[in-house]
Motif scaffolding. Structure first.
Motif, PDB file in Angstrom:
ATOM      1  N   GLN A 125       0.831  -1.201   0.000  1.00 49.93           N
ATOM      2  CA  GLN A 125       0.000   0.000   0.000  1.00 49.93           C
ATOM      3  C   GLN A 125       0.869   1.257   0.000  1.00 49.93           C
ATOM      4  OE1 GLN A 125      -2.643   0.304   3.356  1.00 49.93           O
ATOM      5  NE2 GLN A 125      -3.427   2.313   2.766  1.00 49.93           N
ATOM      6  N   TYR A 126       1.913   1.247   0.805  1.00 54.37           N
ATOM      7  CA  TYR A 126       2.788   2.423   0.895  1.00 54.37           C
ATOM      8  C   TYR A 126       3.513   2.668  -0.428  1.00 54.37           C
ATOM      9  CZ  TYR A 126       6.054   5.793   2.868  1.00 54.37           C
ATOM     10  OH  TYR A 126       6.781   6.928   3.124  1.00 54.37           O
ATOM     11  N   LYS A 127       3.941   1.587  -1.082  1.00 54.02           N
ATOM     12  CA  LYS A 127       4.604   1.732  -2.381  1.00 54.02           C
ATOM     13  C   LYS A 127       3.678   2.393  -3.400  1.00 54.02           C
ATOM     14  CE  LYS A 127       6.996  -1.822  -3.941  1.00 54.02           C
ATOM     15  NZ  LYS A 127       7.401  -3.217  -4.214  1.00 54.02           N
ATOM     16  N   ASP A 128       2.396   2.005  -3.374  1.00 52.58           N
ATOM     17  CA  ASP A 128       1.425   2.609  -4.280  1.00 52.58           C
ATOM     18  C   ASP A 128       1.260   4.100  -3.990  1.00 52.58           C
ATOM     19  OD1 ASP A 128       0.955   0.248  -5.599  1.00 52.58           O
ATOM     20  OD2 ASP A 128      -0.817  -0.284  -4.410  1.00 52.58           O
ATOM     21  N   GLU A 129       1.323   4.473  -2.707  1.00 50.84           N
ATOM     22  CA  GLU A 129       1.126   5.868  -2.319  1.00 50.84           C
ATOM     23  C   GLU A 129       2.286   6.762  -2.741  1.00 50.84           C
ATOM     24  OE1 GLU A 129       0.434   5.835   1.842  1.00 50.84           O
ATOM     25  OE2 GLU A 129      -1.582   4.997   1.675  1.00 50.84           O
ATOM     26  N   ILE A 130       3.511   6.240  -2.676  1.00 50.53           N
ATOM     27  CA  ILE A 130       4.675   7.086  -2.972  1.00 50.53           C
ATOM     28  C   ILE A 130       5.104   7.012  -4.432  1.00 50.53           C
ATOM     29  CG2 ILE A 130       5.518   6.866  -0.612  1.00 50.53           C
ATOM     30  CD1 ILE A 130       7.636   4.891  -1.648  1.00 50.53           C
ATOM     31  N   ARG A 131       4.543   6.098  -5.187  1.00 50.25           N
ATOM     32  CA  ARG A 131       5.019   5.873  -6.550  1.00 50.25           C
ATOM     33  C   ARG A 131       4.872   7.108  -7.437  1.00 50.25           C
ATOM     34  NH1 ARG A 131       4.238   4.090 -11.683  1.00 50.25           N
ATOM     35  NH2 ARG A 131       5.576   2.381 -12.379  1.00 50.25           N
ATOM     36  N   ASP A 132       3.727   7.775  -7.392  1.00 48.02           N
ATOM     37  CA  ASP A 132       3.514   8.929  -8.267  1.00 48.02           C
ATOM     38  C   ASP A 132       4.494  10.056  -7.956  1.00 48.02           C
ATOM     39  OD1 ASP A 132       1.480   7.637  -9.567  1.00 48.02           O
ATOM     40  OD2 ASP A 132      -0.135   8.628  -8.478  1.00 48.02           O
ATOM     41  N   ASP A 133       4.745  10.295  -6.662  1.00 43.99           N
ATOM     42  CA  ASP A 133       5.679  11.362  -6.291  1.00 43.99           C
ATOM     43  C   ASP A 133       7.096  11.025  -6.731  1.00 43.99           C
ATOM     44  OD1 ASP A 133       6.369  13.837  -5.096  1.00 43.99           O
ATOM     45  OD2 ASP A 133       7.118  12.780  -3.340  1.00 43.99           O
ATOM     46  N   ILE A 134       7.487   9.761  -6.564  1.00 43.09           N
ATOM     47  CA  ILE A 134       8.822   9.352  -6.994  1.00 43.09           C
ATOM     48  C   ILE A 134       8.950   9.483  -8.507  1.00 43.09           C
ATOM     49  CG2 ILE A 134      10.340   7.348  -7.244  1.00 43.09           C
ATOM     50  CD1 ILE A 134       9.555   6.511  -4.441  1.00 43.09           C
ATOM     51  N   LYS A 135       7.904   9.093  -9.222  1.00 45.18           N
ATOM     52  CA  LYS A 135       7.947   9.211 -10.680  1.00 45.18           C
ATOM     53  C   LYS A 135       8.090  10.668 -11.101  1.00 45.18           C
ATOM     54  CE  LYS A 135       5.535   8.019 -14.962  1.00 45.18           C
ATOM     55  NZ  LYS A 135       4.394   7.295 -15.576  1.00 45.18           N
ATOM     56  N   GLU A 136       7.301  11.547 -10.501  1.00 42.60           N
ATOM     57  CA  GLU A 136       7.392  12.966 -10.849  1.00 42.60           C
ATOM     58  C   GLU A 136       8.772  13.515 -10.542  1.00 42.60           C
ATOM     59  OE1 GLU A 136       4.208  16.332 -10.309  1.00 42.60           O
ATOM     60  OE2 GLU A 136       5.464  16.287  -8.497  1.00 42.60           O
ATOM     61  N   ASN A 137       9.341  13.083  -9.422  1.00 36.81           N
ATOM     62  CA  ASN A 137      10.675  13.532  -9.039  1.00 36.81           C
ATOM     63  C   ASN A 137      11.724  13.062 -10.040  1.00 36.81           C
ATOM     64  OD1 ASN A 137      13.342  13.245  -7.330  1.00 36.81           O
ATOM     65  ND2 ASN A 137      12.019  14.705  -6.261  1.00 36.81           N
ATOM     66  N   MET A 138      11.597  11.824 -10.499  1.00 36.92           N
ATOM     67  CA  MET A 138      12.541  11.293 -11.476  1.00 36.92           C
ATOM     68  C   MET A 138      12.420  12.028 -12.812  1.00 36.92           C
ATOM     69  SD  MET A 138      12.194   7.204 -10.656  1.00 36.92           S
ATOM     70  CE  MET A 138      13.389   6.696 -11.916  1.00 36.92           C
ATOM     71  N   VAL A 139      11.186  12.324 -13.213  1.00 34.96           N
ATOM     72  CA  VAL A 139      10.973  13.073 -14.461  1.00 34.96           C
ATOM     73  C   VAL A 139      11.572  14.464 -14.338  1.00 34.96           C
ATOM     74  CG1 VAL A 139       9.208  14.139 -15.911  1.00 34.96           C
ATOM     75  CG2 VAL A 139       8.921  11.782 -15.149  1.00 34.96           C
ATOM     76  N   ALA A 140      11.358  15.114 -13.188  1.00 39.99           N
ATOM     77  CA  ALA A 140      11.904  16.454 -12.975  1.00 39.99           C
ATOM     78  C   ALA A 140      13.431  16.443 -13.028  1.00 39.99           C
ATOM     79  CB  ALA A 140      11.419  17.003 -11.633  1.00 39.99           C
ATOM     80  N   THR A 141      14.029  15.435 -12.422  1.00 42.71           N
ATOM     81  CA  THR A 141      15.493  15.320 -12.447  1.00 42.71           C
ATOM     82  C   THR A 141      15.999  15.159 -13.870  1.00 42.71           C
ATOM     83  OG1 THR A 141      15.467  14.275 -10.263  1.00 42.71           O
ATOM     84  CG2 THR A 141      17.449  13.975 -11.595  1.00 42.71           C
TER      85      THR A 141
END
Length: 464
Positions: A125-141
């Motif tokens: 459940q936690y992985k699902d919650e943080i996935r979008d933020d991590i993806k956005e962060n990776m795209v921004a980087t």
């Protein structure tokens, strides 16, 4: 200048997202603190990153919250531009990053059960919650890298940058040296290694009889990085592993186990958990042989013979000898020369003496430029014992920065300065073109002055 701290803010977005929150995520805060184009920043998101900051050792400081809000704004501006420029990250890249971070969190928490108890939810459940933020962060980087990828500086740029620096504020550089090494690792013969191979075979037999692979890995594996995770190495591509390990990892099907095999690290056996395209998810157990006194003595004899070659043969070239005889893969292909670990990208061989391994610093302290040391026994950070011959190629005393002695460092500083200016100009332009609102609570932050281009009333900041 509006953007003078943008680099710090963007770095915070990466650090905080990667940190391990040791406080329950705040769920009752739903206030919108910023609107950036079509995206919003919730106060709960800010508080979660702030909790991560505290958990990683930071001291309570409201200024950090301001920097976090700025980091969110910069991340969202970059991510929105990435959509326009078709800058993306693949789903498997995101999955790998999520898995990597979760493994770290599980390790720091002392196990998955303790982490889930702490989070108040399952890892899935936690992985699902943080996935979008991590993806956005990776795209921004990745978008930031695209903006800066073609930036360079010429010798004239470096000279002009240096001339503009205030002379009374020029840094003083510590004494620096160039040091070469020839490393002789103790090598064990087949008979000496046999007990360790047998131990690996016994563990493999226990797994085949039904014992839990993960428990045995935690107890017996000598791979300190993966043992706490039950030997789990996560997803990785072929280039991540040494060739013998990769051969088995990519030959087997999901669920299959390899026989015991040997690499430069010792004796392994592995199990494939899942295949995903060109990546494989495996776990393993490593039994690493402990060097014997006899193998250490053989390494000393090799070191003594090479030392005689260097000192008795006037035509012997240290770089050539190191390339041929050294057992250290990181330095032997660089002519034996050590690289400054803090400036790996520049591949500079100039190392401040206070950054050297204390054992190396103590040895070269009594050497003259051009000398080689007698073979000495060193203990590496991993605990392995090796013999080394050191070579002092050059030594530069402590001094005020100048172009003649410090051109590589000044070039790096000039490049950083130019990169920061380009990034600042990019954000300044995007800020003016993008709908940005900031809640009055944060609009007073010095870091956020000038960011908002639309007033936000306190009444309009509540979500339904």
């Amino acid at each position: 200048m509006l953007m003078r701290k943008i680099g710090i803010a963007f770095l915070l977005s990466i650090v905080f997202t990667a940190s391990f929150a040791q406080a329950q995520p705040v769920r009752n805060l739903d206030k919108i603190v910023a609107v950036v184009g079509s995206s919003i920043v919730l106060k709960s998101d800010v508080e979660l990153r702030y909790a991560n900051y505290l958990a990683s050792g930071g001291q309570p400081n409201d200024k950090v919250r301001c920097e976090i809000v700025q980091s969110f704004i910069t991340q969202k501006l970059l991510a929105q531009q990435a959509v326009i420029d078709s800058v993306t990250v693949k789903d498997d890249e995101v999955d790998n990053e999520v898995d990597r971070r979760m493994r770290g969190m599980i390790s720091r928490a002392g196990g998955q059960d303790r982490l889930e108890q702490f989070l108040g939810r399952s890892v899935i459940q936690y992985k699902d919650e943080i996935r979008d933020d991590i993806k956005e962060n990776m795209v921004a980087t990745r978008m930031r890298s695209k903006i800066t990828e073609k930036i360079n500086v010429t010798p004239l740029d470096v000279e002009n940058y240096f001339k503009k620096l205030a002379k009374d504020s020029l840094p003083t550089f510590n004494k620096e040296v160039e040091v070469g090494e020839i490393v002789f690792q103790p090598k064990m013969d087949k008979e000496e290694k046999e007990p360790y191979r047998q131990k690996a075979e016994e563990l493999l037999a226990r797994v085949k009889k039904g014992e839990d692979f993960g428990n045995l890995a935690r107890i017996y594996s000598n791979d300190t990085g993966s043992a706490p995770d039950g030997g789990d190495l996560g997803f990785a591509d072929r280039n991540t592993f040494v060739k013998e390990f990769a051969a088995w990892a990519f030959r087997l099907k999901a669920g299959e186990m390899s026989p015991v095999f040997e690499t430069e690290y010792g004796f392994h056996f592995l199990q494939v958990i899942e295949r995903r395209g060109e990546q494989v998810h495996v776990r393993h157990i490593l039994i690493m042989p402990s060097v014997t006194e006899a193998s250490i003595e053989r390494a000393k004899k090799r070191a003594d013979s090479v030392y005689l070659l260097l000192t008795k043969n006037k035509n012997a070239d240290f770089s050539a000898v190191a390339s041929y005889y050294s057992d250290d893969k990181e330095t032997k292909y660089n002519g034996g020369m050590m690289l400054n670990a803090e400036n790996v990208e520049t591949r500079t061989t100039y190392i401040p003496t206070d950054k050297l391994d204390p054992q190396v610093a103590l040895t070269i302290d009594t050497m003259k430029v051009g000398e080689v040391s007698q073979p000495q026994l060193f203990t590496e950070q991993s605990g392995k014992k090796v013999y080394k011959i050191l070579y002092l190629k050059s030594a530069t005393d402590a001094h005020k920065a100048n172009l003649k002695q410090d051109f590589p460092k000044i070039k790096a500083a000039a490049l950083d300065d130019k990169t920061n200016r380009v990034i600042s100009e990019w954000f300044e332009k995007r800020r003016k073109e993008t709908f940005v609102k900031i809640d009055p609570e944060f609009e007073v932050c010095p870091e956020l002055k000038g960011w908002a281009n639309v007033p936000m009333s306190a009444q309009s900041t509540k979500t339904p």
